[in-house]
Design a protein around this motif. Structure first.
Motif, PDB file in Angstrom:
ATOM      1  N   THR A 125      10.308   0.865   3.369  1.00  0.00           N
ATOM      2  CA  THR A 125       9.478   1.429   2.292  1.00  0.00           C
ATOM      3  C   THR A 125       9.895   0.901   0.924  1.00  0.00           C
ATOM      4  O   THR A 125       9.048   0.597   0.077  1.00  0.00           O
ATOM      5  N   PHE A 126      11.205   0.782   0.701  1.00  0.00           N
ATOM      6  CA  PHE A 126      11.693   0.252  -0.572  1.00  0.00           C
ATOM      7  C   PHE A 126      11.788  -1.277  -0.562  1.00  0.00           C
ATOM      8  O   PHE A 126      12.114  -1.876  -1.583  1.00  0.00           O
ATOM      9  N   GLN A 127      11.539  -1.883   0.612  1.00  0.00           N
ATOM     10  CA  GLN A 127      11.620  -3.344   0.760  1.00  0.00           C
ATOM     11  C   GLN A 127      12.974  -3.868   0.271  1.00  0.00           C
ATOM     12  O   GLN A 127      13.060  -4.842  -0.498  1.00  0.00           O
ATOM     13  N   ALA A 139       0.821  -1.213   0.000  1.00  0.00           N
ATOM     14  CA  ALA A 139       0.000   0.000   0.000  1.00  0.00           C
ATOM     15  C   ALA A 139       0.854   1.261   0.000  1.00  0.00           C
ATOM     16  O   ALA A 139       0.432   2.308  -0.505  1.00  0.00           O
ATOM     17  N   ILE A 140       2.041   1.171   0.566  1.00  0.00           N
ATOM     18  CA  ILE A 140       2.943   2.323   0.596  1.00  0.00           C
ATOM     19  C   ILE A 140       3.786   2.387  -0.673  1.00  0.00           C
ATOM     20  O   ILE A 140       4.015   3.461  -1.239  1.00  0.00           O
ATOM     21  N   MET A 141       4.216   1.241  -1.152  1.00  0.00           N
ATOM     22  CA  MET A 141       5.116   1.189  -2.310  1.00  0.00           C
ATOM     23  C   MET A 141       4.505   1.825  -3.562  1.00  0.00           C
ATOM     24  O   MET A 141       5.223   2.421  -4.371  1.00  0.00           O
ATOM     25  N   VAL A 194      16.235  -3.612  -4.669  1.00  0.00           N
ATOM     26  CA  VAL A 194      17.451  -2.797  -4.560  1.00  0.00           C
ATOM     27  C   VAL A 194      17.667  -2.021  -5.855  1.00  0.00           C
ATOM     28  O   VAL A 194      18.029  -0.838  -5.848  1.00  0.00           O
ATOM     29  N   GLN A 195      17.416  -2.693  -6.965  1.00  0.00           N
ATOM     30  CA  GLN A 195      17.554  -2.035  -8.270  1.00  0.00           C
ATOM     31  C   GLN A 195      16.525  -0.913  -8.430  1.00  0.00           C
ATOM     32  O   GLN A 195      16.854   0.194  -8.871  1.00  0.00           O
ATOM     33  N   SER A 196      15.281  -1.194  -8.061  1.00  0.00           N
ATOM     34  CA  SER A 196      14.212  -0.199  -8.216  1.00  0.00           C
ATOM     35  C   SER A 196      14.464   1.040  -7.362  1.00  0.00           C
ATOM     36  O   SER A 196      14.177   2.171  -7.780  1.00  0.00           O
TER      37      SER A 196
END
Length: 382
Positions: A337-339, A303-305, A347-349
């Motif tokens: 937040t970035f998981q 939901a946050i991403m 990590v790439q995203s």
């Protein structure tokens, strides 16, 4: 059946012996604390009695009147440590009582005559009582609590203000709908007061209510009033008000993504205010915003991403903040937040917003390294 009967009798015998042990321990402590011992001894005895209440439970019920009298007397002690210990113990003791109204009434009466540190201790005790035994408090007495504390949430003393707001948040669970509407209306009026302590008290109470009754607050038209007040408070000239407003918005967002995860438009409105707080002049406000964002990400990452384009740039700025506590908070926020610890693709995203070096370094942080930060402070906040 014979074996079961024997086991039952044995259990009863052991419980009886355990009760006797607790009674033997309790009697001398109650007797000693009334003597003229140094505050260090009194504080140690109160802490011991508090542990015994937690572990002994109903076995100590015969001593309830004596313990209650002892703790109330210690609320008037000259030493803050003794008063605080007595207040915490009294709150725990109330869970054993079937008649809480007289105790709450006594505390309210004492509150009117007290000042300074004694008033603070009484409020701490009252908070413990409504927390542990709020359901047992009658409607009439709850109304008395409500009336007394409404006048204290804009007190000049910061701790009195915070404690009163916290208790109002707890007691709001048991208010009638008309009382709740009246309270929110009063808070709305206080939020525009020229007195900063009144504005602070308003947002403190709102934050506490969002902790205890977020579902009730979310009912229209209450929500629109609350959100409008919080948005105004998040732009207040006083940073403690902005920080508390950010905390309240974080609680609102947390409730929204848990109760209605698909309502992205509602999430976005609340999230936008939190993202603005990430760019606040005060490092305390920025840190609070990071904590709020992280808590929601831990509760519902997906939901946050989906709003990463909204918070990503501001979070990246916080990773370069001049304040070390803010940078550390930003790292933990980015982790969730970035998981980053959920796969190399994340990590790439994340490198759309943060450097690859930062992304890989943060991904190695322990997932639960910040558990203590997620807990609510039972004394200072509500």
């Amino acid at each position: 059946m014979k074996v079961n009967g024997t086991c039952f009798l044995t259990s009863c015998y052991l419980l009886g012996r355990e009760k006797e042990k607790e009674e033997k321990k309790c009697r001398p402590l109650i007797r000693i604390i009334g003597d003229r011992f140094p505050w260090q001894v009194k504080s140690a005895i109160l802490s011991t009695l508090s542990i015994m209440i937690r572990k002994g439970g109903m076995a100590l019920k015969p001593f309830l009147p004596q313990l209650q009298t002892t703790f109330i007397k210690c609320l008037q002690d000259n030493t803050r440590t003794v008063r605080s210990s007595a207040a915490l113990a009294l709150g725990k003791l109330s869970a054993l009582s079937s008649r809480v109204d007289p105790l709450v009434g006594d505390l309210l009466t004492s509150l009117q005559a007290a000042d300074g540190g004694v008033r603070e201790a009484i409020l701490t005790a009252l908070k413990g009582v409504v927390k542990h035994a709020g359901k047992s408090v009658s409607g009439a007495v709850r109304t008395r609590v409500y009336a007394a504390l409404k006048d204290l949430i804009y007190n000049d003393d910061d701790q009195i203000r915070r404690s009163s707001a916290s208790i109002l948040g707890i007691i709001s669970q048991y208010l009638e709908d008309d009382q709740l509407s009246e309270l929110i209306d009063d808070l709305s009026k206080l939020s525009t007061s020229p007195s900063w302590s009144a504005r602070h008290g308003s947002v403190l109470t709102t934050s506490s209510m969002l902790r205890h009754i977020p579902l009730k607050i979310s009912v229209y038209p209450l929500l629109s009033v609350v959100v409008a007040c919080l948005k105004d408070a998040s732009k207040d000239e006083k940073f403690p008000i902005r920080e508390t407003a950010t905390k309240a918005l974080g609680r609102l967002l947390l409730h929204q993504i848990r109760s209605d995860p698909s309502n992205t438009s509602a999430h976005l409105e609340t999230l936008a205010s939190i993202v603005s707080a990430l760019q606040d002049d005060s490092s305390e406000v920025r840190r609070r915003a990071l904590s709020a964002l992280k808590a929601s990400a831990k509760a519902n990452p997906a939901a946050i991403m989906i709003h990463v384009a909204i918070f990503g740039p501001a979070l990246a700025e916080c990773l370069r903040d001049v304040s070390t506590p803010v940078r550390l908070a930003a790292e933990r926020c980015a982790l969730h937040t970035f998981q980053l610890n959920k796969g190399t693709e994340n990590v790439q995203s994340a490198q759309k917003f943060i450097t690859g070096l930062d992304a890989r370094r943060i991904a190695k942080l322990p997932e639960n390294s910040d558990v203590s930060e997620d807990s609510e402070d039972e004394l200072a906040s509500g």
